[in-house]
Write a protein that holds these residues in place. Sequence first.
Motif, PDB file in Angstrom:
ATOM      1  N   THR A 189       3.367 -10.670   4.268  1.00 13.73           N
ATOM      2  CA  THR A 189       3.007 -10.086   5.832  1.00 13.73           C
ATOM      3  C   THR A 189       4.002  -8.551   5.549  1.00 13.73           C
ATOM      4  OG1 THR A 189       4.828 -11.494   6.561  1.00 13.73           O
ATOM      5  CG2 THR A 189       2.652 -12.130   6.773  1.00 13.73           C
ATOM      6  N   GLU A 190       5.009  -8.433   5.020  1.00 15.87           N
ATOM      7  CA  GLU A 190       5.735  -7.216   4.798  1.00 15.87           C
ATOM      8  C   GLU A 190       4.980  -6.106   4.272  1.00 15.87           C
ATOM      9  OE1 GLU A 190      10.114  -7.738   3.927  1.00 15.87           O
ATOM     10  OE2 GLU A 190       9.325  -9.426   2.857  1.00 15.87           O
ATOM     11  N   LEU A 191       3.920  -6.252   3.627  1.00 15.98           N
ATOM     12  CA  LEU A 191       3.260  -5.277   2.778  1.00 15.98           C
ATOM     13  C   LEU A 191       2.717  -4.316   4.042  1.00 15.98           C
ATOM     14  CD1 LEU A 191       1.635  -6.905  -0.038  1.00 15.98           C
ATOM     15  CD2 LEU A 191       3.343  -5.267  -0.289  1.00 15.98           C
ATOM     16  N   ILE A 192       2.668  -2.953   3.693  1.00 16.92           N
ATOM     17  CA  ILE A 192       1.756  -2.008   4.698  1.00 16.92           C
ATOM     18  C   ILE A 192       0.465  -1.973   4.010  1.00 16.92           C
ATOM     19  CG2 ILE A 192       2.028   0.356   5.467  1.00 16.92           C
ATOM     20  CD1 ILE A 192       4.959   0.473   5.071  1.00 16.92           C
ATOM     21  N   ASN A 193      -0.509  -1.954   4.967  1.00 19.39           N
ATOM     22  CA  ASN A 193      -1.747  -1.905   4.355  1.00 19.39           C
ATOM     23  C   ASN A 193      -2.278  -2.992   3.470  1.00 19.39           C
ATOM     24  OD1 ASN A 193      -2.319   0.348   6.341  1.00 19.39           O
ATOM     25  ND2 ASN A 193      -1.645   1.693   4.874  1.00 19.39           N
ATOM     26  N   PRO A 194      -2.184  -4.372   3.639  1.00 16.72           N
ATOM     27  CA  PRO A 194      -2.386  -5.169   2.596  1.00 16.72           C
ATOM     28  C   PRO A 194      -3.836  -5.046   2.244  1.00 16.72           C
ATOM     29  CG  PRO A 194      -2.058  -6.247   4.565  1.00 16.72           C
ATOM     30  CD  PRO A 194      -1.611  -4.956   4.812  1.00 16.72           C
ATOM     31  N   ARG A 195      -4.120  -5.412   0.884  1.00 14.77           N
ATOM     32  CA  ARG A 195      -5.565  -5.527   0.275  1.00 14.77           C
ATOM     33  C   ARG A 195      -5.776  -6.723  -0.389  1.00 14.77           C
ATOM     34  NH1 ARG A 195      -3.363  -1.006  -1.525  1.00 14.77           N
ATOM     35  NH2 ARG A 195      -3.965  -0.493  -3.870  1.00 14.77           N
ATOM     36  N   SER A 196      -6.881  -7.327  -0.452  1.00 13.47           N
ATOM     37  CA  SER A 196      -6.986  -8.536  -1.397  1.00 13.47           C
ATOM     38  C   SER A 196      -7.366  -7.780  -2.928  1.00 13.47           C
ATOM     39  CB  SER A 196      -8.149  -9.351  -0.819  1.00 13.47           C
ATOM     40  OG  SER A 196      -8.706 -10.161  -1.784  1.00 13.47           O
ATOM     41  N   THR A 197      -6.847  -8.634  -3.993  1.00 13.36           N
ATOM     42  CA  THR A 197      -7.326  -8.003  -5.215  1.00 13.36           C
ATOM     43  C   THR A 197      -8.754  -8.537  -5.641  1.00 13.36           C
ATOM     44  OG1 THR A 197      -6.001  -9.822  -6.207  1.00 13.36           O
ATOM     45  CG2 THR A 197      -4.869  -7.960  -5.870  1.00 13.36           C
ATOM     46  N   LEU A 198      -9.182  -9.450  -4.896  1.00 11.70           N
ATOM     47  CA  LEU A 198     -10.390 -10.121  -5.035  1.00 11.70           C
ATOM     48  C   LEU A 198     -11.364  -9.261  -4.784  1.00 11.70           C
ATOM     49  CD1 LEU A 198      -9.730 -13.949  -4.209  1.00 11.70           C
ATOM     50  CD2 LEU A 198      -9.568 -12.826  -6.383  1.00 11.70           C
ATOM     51  N   SER A 199     -11.327  -8.813  -3.521  1.00 11.61           N
ATOM     52  CA  SER A 199     -12.455  -7.961  -2.955  1.00 11.61           C
ATOM     53  C   SER A 199     -12.253  -6.833  -2.408  1.00 11.61           C
ATOM     54  CB  SER A 199     -13.191  -8.861  -1.619  1.00 11.61           C
ATOM     55  OG  SER A 199     -12.359  -8.673  -0.574  1.00 11.61           O
ATOM     56  N   GLY A 200     -10.864  -6.338  -2.313  1.00 14.12           N
ATOM     57  CA  GLY A 200     -10.356  -4.895  -1.827  1.00 14.12           C
ATOM     58  C   GLY A 200     -10.262  -4.851  -0.362  1.00 14.12           C
ATOM     59  N   ALA A 201     -10.673  -6.040   0.073  1.00 13.37           N
ATOM     60  CA  ALA A 201     -10.876  -5.982   1.666  1.00 13.37           C
ATOM     61  C   ALA A 201      -9.401  -6.344   2.191  1.00 13.37           C
ATOM     62  CB  ALA A 201     -11.826  -6.862   2.377  1.00 13.37           C
ATOM     63  N   LYS A 202      -9.320  -5.902   3.598  1.00 11.24           N
ATOM     64  CA  LYS A 202      -8.113  -6.404   4.289  1.00 11.24           C
ATOM     65  C   LYS A 202      -8.082  -7.635   4.508  1.00 11.24           C
ATOM     66  CE  LYS A 202      -5.093  -4.866   8.141  1.00 11.24           C
ATOM     67  NZ  LYS A 202      -5.055  -3.933   9.287  1.00 11.24           N
ATOM     68  N   PRO A 203      -7.080  -8.486   4.076  1.00 11.71           N
ATOM     69  CA  PRO A 203      -7.340  -9.934   4.578  1.00 11.71           C
ATOM     70  C   PRO A 203      -6.880 -10.148   6.047  1.00 11.71           C
ATOM     71  CG  PRO A 203      -5.258  -9.348   3.418  1.00 11.71           C
ATOM     72  CD  PRO A 203      -5.835  -8.066   3.363  1.00 11.71           C
ATOM     73  N   VAL A 204      -7.070 -11.430   6.416  1.00 10.31           N
ATOM     74  CA  VAL A 204      -6.699 -11.711   7.815  1.00 10.31           C
ATOM     75  C   VAL A 204      -5.990 -12.887   7.920  1.00 10.31           C
ATOM     76  CG1 VAL A 204      -8.835 -10.726   8.773  1.00 10.31           C
ATOM     77  CG2 VAL A 204      -8.807 -13.310   8.063  1.00 10.31           C
ATOM     78  N   LEU A 205      -5.015 -13.134   8.897  1.00  5.02           N
ATOM     79  CA  LEU A 205      -4.181 -14.268   8.861  1.00  5.02           C
ATOM     80  C   LEU A 205      -4.664 -15.551   9.294  1.00  5.02           C
ATOM     81  CD1 LEU A 205      -0.923 -12.543  10.149  1.00  5.02           C
ATOM     82  CD2 LEU A 205      -1.196 -13.647   7.744  1.00  5.02           C
ATOM     83  N   LYS A 206      -4.778 -16.645   8.624  1.00  2.00           N
ATOM     84  CA  LYS A 206      -5.532 -17.796   9.164  1.00  2.00           C
ATOM     85  C   LYS A 206      -4.697 -19.174   8.726  1.00  2.00           C
ATOM     86  CE  LYS A 206     -10.001 -20.189   7.947  1.00  2.00           C
ATOM     87  NZ  LYS A 206     -11.174 -20.187   7.206  1.00  2.00           N
ATOM     88  N   LYS A 207      -4.653 -19.996   9.919  1.00  2.00           N
ATOM     89  CA  LYS A 207      -3.960 -21.034   9.688  1.00  2.00           C
ATOM     90  C   LYS A 207      -4.243 -22.225   8.438  1.00  2.00           C
ATOM     91  CE  LYS A 207      -2.514 -21.370  14.577  1.00  2.00           C
ATOM     92  NZ  LYS A 207      -2.482 -22.171  15.839  1.00  2.00           N
ATOM     93  N   THR A 208      -3.325 -22.704   7.821  1.00  2.96           N
ATOM     94  CA  THR A 208      -3.592 -23.532   6.782  1.00  2.96           C
ATOM     95  C   THR A 208      -2.334 -24.692   6.942  1.00  2.96           C
ATOM     96  OG1 THR A 208      -3.840 -23.870   4.238  1.00  2.96           O
ATOM     97  CG2 THR A 208      -2.399 -22.147   5.167  1.00  2.96           C
ATOM     98  N   LYS A 209      -2.811 -25.906   6.136  1.00  2.65           N
ATOM     99  CA  LYS A 209      -1.527 -26.886   6.055  1.00  2.65           C
ATOM    100  C   LYS A 209      -0.688 -27.097   4.823  1.00  2.65           C
ATOM    101  CE  LYS A 209      -3.066 -31.100   6.267  1.00  2.65           C
ATOM    102  NZ  LYS A 209      -3.674 -32.418   6.647  1.00  2.65           N
TER     103      LYS A 209
END
Length: 710
Positions: A182-202
């Motif tokens: 979450t500290e990264l500026i303009n984070p992107r996924s190495t899998l798709s190149g898309a900007k990831p979203v925050l989602k809840k997980t346990k």
Amino acid sequence: MQKKKLFNSKILGNDKFKRYTVTAALPYTNGPVHIGHLAGVYIPADIYVRFLRSRAKDVIFVSGSDEHGVPITLKARNEGVSPQEVVDKYHKIIGDSFKDFGIAFNIYHRTSSQTHHDTASGFFKTLYDKGVFNEEETEQYFDEHAGQFLADRYIIGTCPKCGNEEAYGDQCEKCGSSLSPTELINPRSTLSGAKPVLKKTKNWFLPLDTMQPQIEAYIDLHKDWKPNVYGQCKSWLSGGLNPRAMTRDLDWGVNVPVQGADGKVLYVWFDAPIGYISGTKDLCNPDLSAENKADYYLNESLKPKDNWEKYWYEEDTKLVHFIGKDNIVFHCIIFPAMLMAHGSFHLADNVPANEFLNLEGDKISTSRNWAVWLHEYLQDFPGKQDVLRYVLTATAPETKDNDFTWKDFQARNNNELVAIFGNFVNRVLVLSHKYFDGQVVMGSDFMDSDLKVMDELKDFPSKIAASIENYRFREALSEFMNLARLGNKYLADAEPWKLIKTDEERVKTILNIGLQIASNLAILAQPFLPFSSEKLFNMLNLEVQDWDKAGTLNLLPLGHQLNESALLFEKIEDSEIDAQIQKLMDSKIVNEQAAMKSEEAKPNVSFEQFSAMDIRIGTILEAEKVAKTKKLLKLKIDTGLDQRTIVSGIAEYYEPEQIIGKQVSVLINLEPREIKGILSQGMILMSESLDGNLSFVAPIAGVKNGSVVR
């Protein structure tokens, strides 16, 4: 019960331990092993273990391939293969390299083994059933295009500390800062190149915050640890420990063995250190298959004396972890916390972590291929395992980062191993064969110089042993070489090659003492230079001796027959070193080219603007340098329409005689311009590579001058 263990582990001295469990960090199987790994972990551990074995101690030496975690899945994805194929490939490369290099593990295990999965899973379940974990729901980056949660290394972005645009979600490799995704500026996924979203997980968290007093008490019992280790532990503790997730949303690893944990595996730093335990289990397993024994490089000649529990549960076992400094927190805080929570295990008595080794003034980097790979070294320098062992021990980063250079490698081999150790052994053996047919003889009574050398010899085994027991391996090796220097000086001062003409009895005594020193060197070399030690024992025709025999002058009895002598070491030539340096320079060039970026595209032009340019194919008829300039050539070009003069800034890339007759692309309707007093009527079209080199834009096959470039 645990508090009692903590204090007992401190009270026991080295002489009270009945057995030793020595571990070496599990290398990731996403690439081969390099000299940084050797200097930081495996050579020091091997020296320590070989020393213990030479003193007939009950010791097991356990390591193995760390085959889970994101680095493995990233490698698999980049190579287009399965994670299992990646770990199978590199487990063999690493295991074979260690074996050929003489790292004398009892077992080199695998975390992909069934024994390990069962052990790690059972360990987690024990803590879960005891209510140790906190079950928490947190937000984590999710790739909506790939449909999966992202581990830290699957996220890249701009580092907030240095601006590096390729920083990972856990660390910036440019500035070294530890990061969270979450500290990264303009984070992107190495899998798709898309900007990831925050989602809840346990996930399940180890409550390090509530365990801190217990962990702190354990660390405070070990103020005698190396300052870099103890200091880093205290720094972590002073900042306050936080709960740490012991599970991850991945599909490669040890499955979390509880309900509601589908799609989750154990955190690699929960899983990996348990690999020491699972490796010990298989080492002590009498029913282990022949196939698994081979796969785990199990040394049948080093079978343990006890069952596996003795090496992990008992207070009279000394547990030592050899690691690099980047693993201190995991081995000194997290793993002990896991063992405390479990309640059955003995905690580490020492964790002698080393600092980092650099290479030719730069940080070793696997991604940049800036490394000396062990398997390549073994190919390039056959039979020279001990040379690398010697150099990496002599320059070991025990208290601070150190640097490996190929020139220093050559100098230490030629000036120390060859000129001191090898020279002494060669002279005393050659002279013994020359003068006395290779027999151990004795002549006149001892002189004061003999007694002085004999007296000094007695102290070396204890001095070297004390240094090894305190994990000062560089110091121990230095003392070993001092004994070789003592032998060298003794022969040089006594000059038996001169005395043989006048006093043969004196020469007998000199060579007897020299041979006894050589025999001591064979014993004391075992931890550091095992191949040379074996070779020297063979030349002396002497069975391998235990450490406690060193320090005496009766190892070779009178009349003992020596075997033929051979050189222990040979000089390394400049050409061999130049080849290694060139290999690194080639990597540097590749890295520099990969880091270069193309210029950004210029603003669009209209079709009419482009059509206004008249570009033709022409042939260079004449070429000469423009006086008083470095960059300019004066060219005469046949454009098919006329012959004209063009001044071009290509003199730094082409000699005039090289380009006569070349066909080139010419912009012929560029407004003429006077350059250095020469009227230039057009422009040659050139391509500029990312590193600034110019090349002609020219037709692949010859065409008629005046042909239009469209």
